[in-house]
Every structure is written in C-alpha cells, then in structure tokens.
Write a protein that holds these residues in place. Structure first.
Motif, short mmCIF file in Angstrom:
data_model
loop_
_atom_site.label_atom_id
_atom_site.label_comp_id
_atom_site.label_asym_id
_atom_site.label_seq_id
_atom_site.Cartn_x
_atom_site.Cartn_y
_atom_site.Cartn_z
N THR A 239 -53.40 16.76 -16.66
CA THR A 239 -54.73 17.31 -16.44
C THR A 239 -55.69 16.71 -17.46
OG1 THR A 239 -55.97 19.35 -16.02
CG2 THR A 239 -54.50 19.34 -17.94
N CYS A 240 -56.91 17.19 -17.44
CA CYS A 240 -57.98 16.58 -18.22
C CYS A 240 -58.92 17.66 -18.70
CB CYS A 240 -58.72 15.58 -17.33
SG CYS A 240 -60.04 14.68 -18.14
N ILE A 241 -59.55 17.44 -19.85
CA ILE A 241 -60.53 18.43 -20.30
C ILE A 241 -61.83 18.32 -19.51
CG2 ILE A 241 -59.54 18.59 -22.62
CD1 ILE A 241 -61.93 16.91 -23.62
N GLY A 242 -62.04 17.22 -18.83
CA GLY A 242 -63.22 17.04 -18.00
C GLY A 242 -62.87 16.28 -16.74
N ALA A 243 -63.59 15.18 -16.48
CA ALA A 243 -63.26 14.29 -15.37
C ALA A 243 -62.25 13.26 -15.86
CB ALA A 243 -64.52 13.59 -14.86
#
Length: 538
Positions: A350-354
């Motif tokens: 996953t990612c903290i943003g895009a």
C-alpha cells in the motif's frame, strides 16, 4: 470469428531476432511448472521482517500528477490529459517519451532515503525496476529505453541496491512492464473533438520519425510496443480492467514481446540478485498466455539457491493467487488485507498517498497518518502478513516535508513497540472488537483498506513471541476508561494461568486483573500514548 483470428495471429507472431536467452544453473531443483514451484517455502527472514518500504518511483512521478499518467495523458477529457495539455502541450507533439526526457532525478540521494527508512524500522527496501510505462530503470541490455540512456542518465537500480546493501537491508525489485502492450494502446488514439480532432497521439511513431529529434536513433515502438492490432474496446480507457489477464478481447502479446520481457527480467535478476521480486500480475507475468513467468520463477529460485549454498532465501510476490499458486510464491494483497489469519505468509502493498507522486495529495494533505499506517501494520501482522509501504518520491528524487513527518512518526512508534512486531507469529485469533466482528471482503487484488468504522479502544490485535503475548489496543481510550480484553477472560479457551504480568510498552499501568469478563487494565493518567499501544502479557 474475425476477432478471434486476429487475436490468434497476433499471439503466433514470431520475430527470430528476439528469442529467449535461456540460462542454466548448476542447481535445478525447480522446473518451470506450477507443480515443481510448489516445493517453495517462505524464508524465515521474511516471516520475521514484517515491514518494508518501497520507492515506487519512475518517470511517471515527474509530472507530479499521480498514477497511470503515461496511459491517462492520452485520454481526452481525463484530468491527467488536461494536466498534460497545461504543462507540456498536446500528446501528439509531446508524448510520454518526452516526459521521460524531462525527468532528471536531480535531487535523488538513495543513501539518505534508504538510511531514513532503515531508521524507521524497515527490514527490506523495494525499488521499482520498471512500470507499465516500459522504461527499464537500470542499464538494461535488452531495452534501449532505459534510465542510463535517456531521462536522468543514471542507473537507478544500482543506486538503490548499493544503498540497501550499505544499510544492511534486504533488496527487492518490482517489475510491472508485462502489461505495456495493452496499457499503452491509448497512445495510438486521437482527440475526438476540438482543435486537435483526429490528429494521432505519438504512439504510432517509428524510428524513422526521430530524425533531427532528441530521440534520434531510438525506436518509440520499443517503448510503446504498439506493433499489433488494438484490443477490443480500447477506445474506452477503463476497458483494460476487464482485460488485465489477457481475456475479454485483449490482443494477446506476440512471442517477440514475451521473449523481450523474459530477457529484460533475466538481465535484472542476474545483474542485481534481488532478495525479493514483486510482479504486478495475476499469478506470474503473462500467465496464462505464456510460460515466461514460470521460466523466470524457476531460474530465480535456482540461482538464489546456487548463491546461498543450496538454501532458498528468495521471495516472489504475485496477486490474485489460487490455493495452488500460494504454495509457489507469496500472495500480495494490494491496498487491503484478508479478514482472518492466513496459514501461508502473505504481504500487503500500500501507499501513504498515490503510487506515483501526486502534488494534489500533498496540497490537500491527504496522506495516511503515521497512526493509520501503524494500525494497518498491526492488523496485517496479526494475520500472518507483512506490510510493504510506498513513500511517494517526487520526480526530482526527494520526498516532501509532510512525508518526512509521517516517516518520523513511524520511527517513534517503532522505537517503542517493534518488539511486538518483529519475529512474532499469529496467536490463536488475530483480534477482537467491532472491526473484527464485521466482514470486509477483498475485491479483486485487494482494495478493502479503510472500509468500515474507525478503530476504537475496544479493537485489539494480537501477536506472540516466545512466552509473551502482545495485545495492541488500536485506539487510545477515553479519559478514565478501563481497557477490557474479552479474549483473556478467565473462562476463555485462550486464557493461560501462567499469565502473571502485564506491561505497557513505553509507559506504565496502574493496575490489571484477569476476570470473568476479560483482562482489565487501568492505565496511569497523563501518558503520551501513540495508538496503537501495546500491552505485553507474560
């Protein structure tokens, strides 16, 4: 029938100048079959590591306009198309090849970034080797469009690999380019209205068209891979999602394309010997229309064993795996997690943003907080998984101050609580509380994170190590609120009479007792607790 004939003809295309470069290893335990790959066993180091950080970084970060820019910039009306018009001009004259040329990575300092991530508790580091945009981010022997020849003129993977080694982190490489064939079909379209109506975008250009241009001598088709009939409904920018596994009218890649993908990935494996490889594919690349993914997996496992005195120390990730395929590699869940403990070790990415840097996410302050990331990590680890977290990198190679604050928050939390994370294993149950009692099914490859009500102080997750049980209380309680862990009630099948001590990692408790209602814990007031906080029970 006509469409089927076109698909079959495309699949049977063979260019003798681009054949697979087969390599043999002295160890040949694994053959390129699913049955043979079932001998795989996940290495203990990966089960113990729990947390990795990813630089999902390449030329699509240069526009700072988010994910899949190299596809959506060719779709009139899409917000990324509008961004492209405003910042670069029309994609008939300035295409993605030119975005690559604009990317210089002038502030990239891999040593500084990887050291930061090591300090934050990452036990492995991932770099992107290529994305669907088809640019190899190393000195590639089989792709002239690579980061040493164009763009930043730097060997990106070499820089990351050296930094990982210097920081004693396991090194992973993600490979996404198997889909460029279908993904770039949008580059062959044209505006349907307005000033540029009917003028083709640059996806049809050939080497001959480069005379006098910055890319003279390079063949755009080696980047865009568009020497094939368009897939069914390719004018619809969303149709790719129904054709991701080369079905529902997708034009099947040629044997030349499959062989080139194989040769490039083999080159990466043999140059960098990564500890982990992430394939952004269902199962393995180009499966089921080609066996090159099986060939790559068997070579990777065998070559890893050869370098490790007969011990397999490597990890391959694939998505949407069958039960049989989960025997052959590690299941990756994108932006989500299963609902219960998995028998086989798995990973969330996953990612903290895009995935690719998006200035809008920064401007709107929409990053995940460090608390949210830690809640995710705890939930994932309690279910026998690892977390691979992307910190988006700007086109220039730096990360912004909001991201630095988030990494700092992760660092502070891990400094206190990581003993309940590293080298732990699942308990009898993964957790209790409102979120554990509600269903949150996975969609496709994942995409179920952040669903449902937020965590409360009644939500608890468990891990174990040796004689210690770690209970993670997922949110801070209200003032004077007593913590109750129902799964540790004296009448519970999970209660152990040898539980004598309860400690708060990084803090103190006023009192605790095991009762028929559960383990009751009263915390001391005025403690600066960063949720989720951890009770060590032993």
């Amino acid at each position: 029938m006509k469409n089927s004939i076109i698909l079959l003809a495309s699949f049977l295309v063979l260019n003798s100048s681009c054949k697979k470069t087969d390599k043999k290893t002295q160890i040949a335990k694994f053959e390129p079959t699913w049955e043979s790959l079932k001998q795989y066993e996940t290495p203990e180091w990966f089960k113990d590591a729990k947390f990795g950080i990813w630089a999902h970084w390449g030329p699509q970060c240069q526009p700072e306009a988010g994910d899949w820019y190299g596809r959506h910039m060719y779709s009139q009306g899409h917000w990324q198309y509008n961004h492209h018009l405003e910042h670069y001009g029309h994609p008939s004259g300035f295409g993605f090849k030119d975005v690559i040329n604009d990317w210089k990575a002038e502030k990239w300092d891999p040593e500084k970034l990887v050291a930061l991530y090591k300090r934050a508790g990452a036990r492995y580091f991932f770099a992107m080797g290529n994305h669907h945009d088809n640019l190899d981010l190393w000195n590639s022997k089989h792709q002239e469009w690579n980061s040493v020849a164009v763009g930043p003129k730097k060997d990106i993977l070499s820089g990351w690999a050296k930094a990982a080694k210097n920081n004693d982190l396991r090194f992973g490489v993600s490979i996404h380019s198997s889909h460029a064939w279908r993904w770039y079909e949008s580059s062959r379209m044209a505006d349907t209205e307005g000033e540029y109506k009917g003028i083709p975008y640059d996806g049809n250009l050939t080497k001959a068209d480069g005379k006098g241009k910055w890319w003279e001598g390079l063949d755009p088709q080696n980047l865009y891979a568009q020497n094939h009939p368009l897939s069914l409904d390719s004018e619809n920018i969303e149709s790719i999602f129904e054709q991701w596994d080369w079905q529902n009218g997708a034009t099947a890649p040629s044997e030349e394309y499959c062989a080139n993908f194989y040769n490039r990935t083999m080159d990466m494996i043999d140059q960098f010997h990564p500890d982990l490889i992430y394939f952004d594919d269902t199962a393995l690349p180009l499966w089921p229309i080609s066996n090159v993914g099986l060939d790559l997996a068997s070579h990777y496992y065998n070559s890893n064993m050869e370098r490790n005195n007969g011990n397999l120390d490597a990890v391959i990730f694939g998505k949407i795996l069958t039960d049989e395929q989960k025997e052959c590699m590690v299941w990756d869940v994108e932006r989500g997690a299963p609902n219960d403990i998995e028998e086989k070790h798995w990973q969330t990415c996953t990612c903290i943003g895009a995935w690719h840097y998006d200035r809008g996410v920064y401007d709107r302050n929409e990053y995940k907080s460090s608390k949210t990331v830690m809640q995710m990590l705890v939930d994932i680890v309690s279910k026998n998984g690892n977390l691979l977290l992307n910190i988006p990198v700007r086109g220039d190679g730096s990360i912004d101050e909001l991201e630095l604050n988030i990494v700092d928050g992760i660092t502070k939390w891990m400094d206190i609580n990581s003993e309940g994370i590293y080298a732990t294993r699942p308990w009898h149950i993964y957790g209790e509380g409102p979120k554990a009692e509600s269903s949150n099914p996975i969609k496709d490859q994942g995409f179920n994170e952040g669903k449902g009500a937020p965590y409360t102080a009644k939500d608890v997750r468990f891990t174990k190590k040796g004689n210690a049980l770690y209970a993670f209380v997922m949110e801070n309680p209200k003032e004077k609120e007593e913590i109750t862990i129902k799964s540790l009630a004296t009448e519970s099948p999970y209660y152990q009479t040898d539980f004598k001590k309860v400690e708060l990692l990084g803090g103190s408790i006023e009192d605790f007792s095991f009762t028929q209602e559960g383990l009751k814990v009263k915390l001391l007031d005025n403690q600066d607790l960063a949720a989720p906080f951890v009770l060590k029970i032993h």
